[in-house]
Design a protein around this motif. Structure first.
Motif, PDB file in Angstrom:
ATOM      1  N   GLY A  13       0.799  -1.210   0.000  1.00  0.00           N
ATOM      2  CA  GLY A  13       0.000   0.000   0.000  1.00  0.00           C
ATOM      3  C   GLY A  13       0.837   1.267   0.000  1.00  0.00           C
ATOM      4  O   GLY A  13       0.461   2.267  -0.571  1.00  0.00           O
ATOM      5  N   GLY A  14       2.002   1.204   0.629  1.00  0.00           N
ATOM      6  CA  GLY A  14       2.872   2.374   0.643  1.00  0.00           C
ATOM      7  C   GLY A  14       2.438   3.386   1.684  1.00  0.00           C
ATOM      8  O   GLY A  14       1.310   3.374   2.168  1.00  0.00           O
ATOM      9  N   PRO A  15       3.325   4.277   2.061  1.00  0.00           N
ATOM     10  CA  PRO A  15       2.987   5.309   3.046  1.00  0.00           C
ATOM     11  C   PRO A  15       2.112   6.381   2.440  1.00  0.00           C
ATOM     12  O   PRO A  15       1.936   6.459   1.226  1.00  0.00           O
ATOM     13  N   ARG A  16       1.576   7.243   3.307  1.00  0.00           N
ATOM     14  CA  ARG A  16       0.765   8.362   2.833  1.00  0.00           C
ATOM     15  C   ARG A  16       1.618   9.252   1.946  1.00  0.00           C
ATOM     16  O   ARG A  16       2.711   9.659   2.333  1.00  0.00           O
ATOM     17  N   PRO A  17       1.158   9.567   0.720  1.00  0.00           N
ATOM     18  CA  PRO A  17       1.941  10.428  -0.153  1.00  0.00           C
ATOM     19  C   PRO A  17       1.987  11.856   0.384  1.00  0.00           C
ATOM     20  O   PRO A  17       1.073  12.316   1.048  1.00  0.00           O
ATOM     21  N   GLU A  18       3.072  12.560   0.088  1.00  0.00           N
ATOM     22  CA  GLU A  18       3.226  13.941   0.517  1.00  0.00           C
ATOM     23  C   GLU A  18       3.564  14.820  -0.672  1.00  0.00           C
ATOM     24  O   GLU A  18       4.257  14.390  -1.598  1.00  0.00           O
ATOM     25  N   ALA A  19       3.068  16.054  -0.641  1.00  0.00           N
ATOM     26  CA  ALA A  19       3.381  16.988  -1.712  1.00  0.00           C
ATOM     27  C   ALA A  19       4.881  17.246  -1.730  1.00  0.00           C
ATOM     28  O   ALA A  19       5.513  17.418  -0.694  1.00  0.00           O
ATOM     29  N   GLY A  20       5.467  17.250  -2.939  1.00  0.00           N
ATOM     30  CA  GLY A  20       6.889  17.473  -3.075  1.00  0.00           C
ATOM     31  C   GLY A  20       7.695  16.197  -3.066  1.00  0.00           C
ATOM     32  O   GLY A  20       8.895  16.216  -3.364  1.00  0.00           O
ATOM     33  N   ALA A  21       7.061  15.074  -2.724  1.00  0.00           N
ATOM     34  CA  ALA A  21       7.784  13.807  -2.723  1.00  0.00           C
ATOM     35  C   ALA A  21       8.045  13.348  -4.150  1.00  0.00           C
ATOM     36  O   ALA A  21       7.290  13.662  -5.062  1.00  0.00           O
ATOM     37  N   ASP A  22       9.126  12.585  -4.336  1.00  0.00           N
ATOM     38  CA  ASP A  22       9.473  12.053  -5.651  1.00  0.00           C
ATOM     39  C   ASP A  22       8.756  10.729  -5.810  1.00  0.00           C
ATOM     40  O   ASP A  22       9.235   9.686  -5.386  1.00  0.00           O
ATOM     41  N   LEU A  23       7.572  10.778  -6.406  1.00  0.00           N
ATOM     42  CA  LEU A  23       6.751   9.585  -6.546  1.00  0.00           C
ATOM     43  C   LEU A  23       6.592   9.233  -8.008  1.00  0.00           C
ATOM     44  O   LEU A  23       6.331  10.086  -8.839  1.00  0.00           O
ATOM     45  N   GLY A  24       6.723   7.963  -8.306  1.00  0.00           N
ATOM     46  CA  GLY A  24       6.428   7.476  -9.646  1.00  0.00           C
ATOM     47  C   GLY A  24       5.152   6.673  -9.605  1.00  0.00           C
ATOM     48  O   GLY A  24       4.630   6.336  -8.543  1.00  0.00           O
ATOM     49  N   ILE A  44      -3.357   2.348 -13.026  1.00  0.00           N
ATOM     50  CA  ILE A  44      -3.488   3.600 -13.772  1.00  0.00           C
ATOM     51  C   ILE A  44      -4.437   4.549 -13.050  1.00  0.00           C
ATOM     52  O   ILE A  44      -4.175   5.754 -12.929  1.00  0.00           O
ATOM     53  N   GLN A  45      -5.550   4.011 -12.542  1.00  0.00           N
ATOM     54  CA  GLN A  45      -6.490   4.847 -11.796  1.00  0.00           C
ATOM     55  C   GLN A  45      -5.866   5.351 -10.496  1.00  0.00           C
ATOM     56  O   GLN A  45      -6.113   6.497 -10.080  1.00  0.00           O
ATOM     57  N   ASP A  46      -5.070   4.493  -9.845  1.00  0.00           N
ATOM     58  CA  ASP A  46      -4.343   4.928  -8.640  1.00  0.00           C
ATOM     59  C   ASP A  46      -3.458   6.122  -8.966  1.00  0.00           C
ATOM     60  O   ASP A  46      -3.455   7.141  -8.255  1.00  0.00           O
ATOM     61  N   ALA A  47      -2.695   5.997 -10.049  1.00  0.00           N
ATOM     62  CA  ALA A  47      -1.737   7.038 -10.408  1.00  0.00           C
ATOM     63  C   ALA A  47      -2.437   8.348 -10.735  1.00  0.00           C
ATOM     64  O   ALA A  47      -2.001   9.426 -10.308  1.00  0.00           O
ATOM     65  N   TYR A  48      -3.531   8.279 -11.477  1.00  0.00           N
ATOM     66  CA  TYR A  48      -4.236   9.511 -11.848  1.00  0.00           C
ATOM     67  C   TYR A  48      -4.887  10.147 -10.622  1.00  0.00           C
ATOM     68  O   TYR A  48      -4.854  11.374 -10.450  1.00  0.00           O
ATOM     69  N   ASN A  49      -5.484   9.313  -9.777  1.00  0.00           N
ATOM     70  CA  ASN A  49      -6.112   9.814  -8.556  1.00  0.00           C
ATOM     71  C   ASN A  49      -5.099  10.566  -7.702  1.00  0.00           C
ATOM     72  O   ASN A  49      -5.388  11.663  -7.189  1.00  0.00           O
ATOM     73  N   LEU A  50      -3.920   9.999  -7.570  1.00  0.00           N
ATOM     74  CA  LEU A  50      -2.882  10.634  -6.751  1.00  0.00           C
ATOM     75  C   LEU A  50      -2.294  11.856  -7.450  1.00  0.00           C
ATOM     76  O   LEU A  50      -2.026  12.889  -6.806  1.00  0.00           O
ATOM     77  N   ALA A  51      -2.116  11.775  -8.769  1.00  0.00           N
ATOM     78  CA  ALA A  51      -1.435  12.851  -9.498  1.00  0.00           C
ATOM     79  C   ALA A  51      -2.205  14.163  -9.440  1.00  0.00           C
ATOM     80  O   ALA A  51      -1.613  15.226  -9.173  1.00  0.00           O
ATOM     81  N   TRP A  52      -3.528  14.128  -9.663  1.00  0.00           N
ATOM     82  CA  TRP A  52      -4.255  15.401  -9.681  1.00  0.00           C
ATOM     83  C   TRP A  52      -4.348  16.006  -8.280  1.00  0.00           C
ATOM     84  O   TRP A  52      -4.389  17.235  -8.128  1.00  0.00           O
ATOM     85  N   LYS A  53      -4.322  15.156  -7.260  1.00  0.00           N
ATOM     86  CA  LYS A  53      -4.366  15.682  -5.899  1.00  0.00           C
ATOM     87  C   LYS A  53      -3.027  16.293  -5.491  1.00  0.00           C
ATOM     88  O   LYS A  53      -2.987  17.339  -4.826  1.00  0.00           O
ATOM     89  N   LEU A  54      -1.940  15.653  -5.897  1.00  0.00           N
ATOM     90  CA  LEU A  54      -0.631  16.248  -5.639  1.00  0.00           C
ATOM     91  C   LEU A  54      -0.501  17.587  -6.356  1.00  0.00           C
ATOM     92  O   LEU A  54       0.003  18.564  -5.786  1.00  0.00           O
ATOM     93  N   ALA A  55      -0.962  17.636  -7.607  1.00  0.00           N
ATOM     94  CA  ALA A  55      -0.905  18.893  -8.363  1.00  0.00           C
ATOM     95  C   ALA A  55      -1.739  19.967  -7.672  1.00  0.00           C
ATOM     96  O   ALA A  55      -1.335  21.134  -7.606  1.00  0.00           O
ATOM     97  N   ALA A  56      -2.912  19.588  -7.143  1.00  0.00           N
ATOM     98  CA  ALA A  56      -3.774  20.555  -6.466  1.00  0.00           C
ATOM     99  C   ALA A  56      -3.105  21.109  -5.209  1.00  0.00           C
ATOM    100  O   ALA A  56      -3.158  22.310  -4.930  1.00  0.00           O
ATOM    101  N   LEU A  58       0.107  21.285  -4.613  1.00  0.00           N
ATOM    102  CA  LEU A  58       1.219  22.138  -5.021  1.00  0.00           C
ATOM    103  C   LEU A  58       0.733  23.504  -5.482  1.00  0.00           C
ATOM    104  O   LEU A  58       1.482  24.488  -5.441  1.00  0.00           O
ATOM    105  N   ARG A  59      -0.545  23.589  -5.915  1.00  0.00           N
ATOM    106  CA  ARG A  59      -1.112  24.873  -6.335  1.00  0.00           C
ATOM    107  C   ARG A  59      -1.808  25.601  -5.189  1.00  0.00           C
ATOM    108  O   ARG A  59      -2.384  26.668  -5.408  1.00  0.00           O
TER     109      ARG A  59
END
Length: 228
Positions: A13-24, A44-56, A58-59
């Motif tokens: 499952g991995g740890p809770r993602p954080e903004a600014g982390a180097d995640l692939g 793919i759905q995991d990656a997209y779900n996480l990506a738009w939230k990280l982008a948000a 960061l903004r």
């Protein structure tokens, strides 16, 4: 030939993602038997779900938005893993049948902390054929084919202030869309005056007749008003 039960990829499952982390995209691993072909779709759905939230975040969105990743995707992963395991058992008995649940089109996040009010909130936004203001045919999915939030007003009297990262469309004589066939109204159950807010990943955030509800939600999501 390698037995099906031995063809399993690692899960974590991995740890809770954080903004600014180097995640692939490989940072959130899932374990799936090959039956059903669910592992790649889910990842793919995991990656997209996480990506738009990280982008948000960061903004300027609050970092608490990242907590919704685990709340939304963990139950989906558990469910899909159960489906793949069941299909593996059926395949070993030569009785496997892929049904609609294997298409992953009915997944939703009704209990997500990001889900607001509305009967369809938390579920995938359906498509609908529409007509542009110039008379050209357009499908709703065409208007959602971008990484921004989308706000649609159904025969609403006015339009909220513009915000960075938000696309706004309205139907009716003063809008940019026409719903002459009633397809949008039927697909979303929208009475005149209703708004529907759709997330960057194509899931409905909320529906409301009160513009204040929309403004509060957008403020909390970190979408800043642009200067007029």
């Amino acid at each position: 030939m390698q037995p099906l039960q031995d063809q399993v990829v690692p899960f974590g499952g991995g740890p809770r993602p954080e903004a600014g982390a180097d995640l692939g995209a490989t940072g959130q691993q899932r374990e799936h038997p090959p039956t059903g072909g669910q592992g790649l779709n889910t990842s793919i759905q995991d990656a997209y779900n996480l990506a738009w939230k990280l982008a948000a975040v960061l903004r300027g969105a609050p970092e608490a938005m990242l907590d919704s990743y685990e709340a939304e995707r963990r139950p989906i992963a558990d469910s899909v893993l159960g489906l793949s395991t069941r299909l593996l058992d059926e395949a070993e008995r030569r009785q496997m049948r892929r049904k609609r649940e294997a298409h992953q089109l009915d997944l939703g996040y009704p209990l997500s902390p990001l889900t607001g009010p509305g009967p369809m909130a938390g579920y995938r936004a359906p498509d609908a054929p529409l007509t542009g203001a110039a008379g050209q045919p357009v499908r709703l999915f065409q208007l959602l084919a971008h990484p921004r939030w989308t706000l649609i007003g159904y025969e609403v009297p006015g339009v909220p202030a513009p915000r960075a990262g938000l696309s706004i469309h309205t139907t009716g004589k003063r809008g940019d869309l026409l719903d002459d066939g009633g397809h949008l109204r039927q697909a979303y159950g929208l009475p005149p005056g209703d708004w529907v807010l759709i997330r960057p990943d194509g899931y409905i955030a909320l529906t409301s007749t009160d513009p204040t509800d929309i403004e509060i939600y957008l403020d909390q999501a970190g979408l800043r008003r642009t200067p007029s």
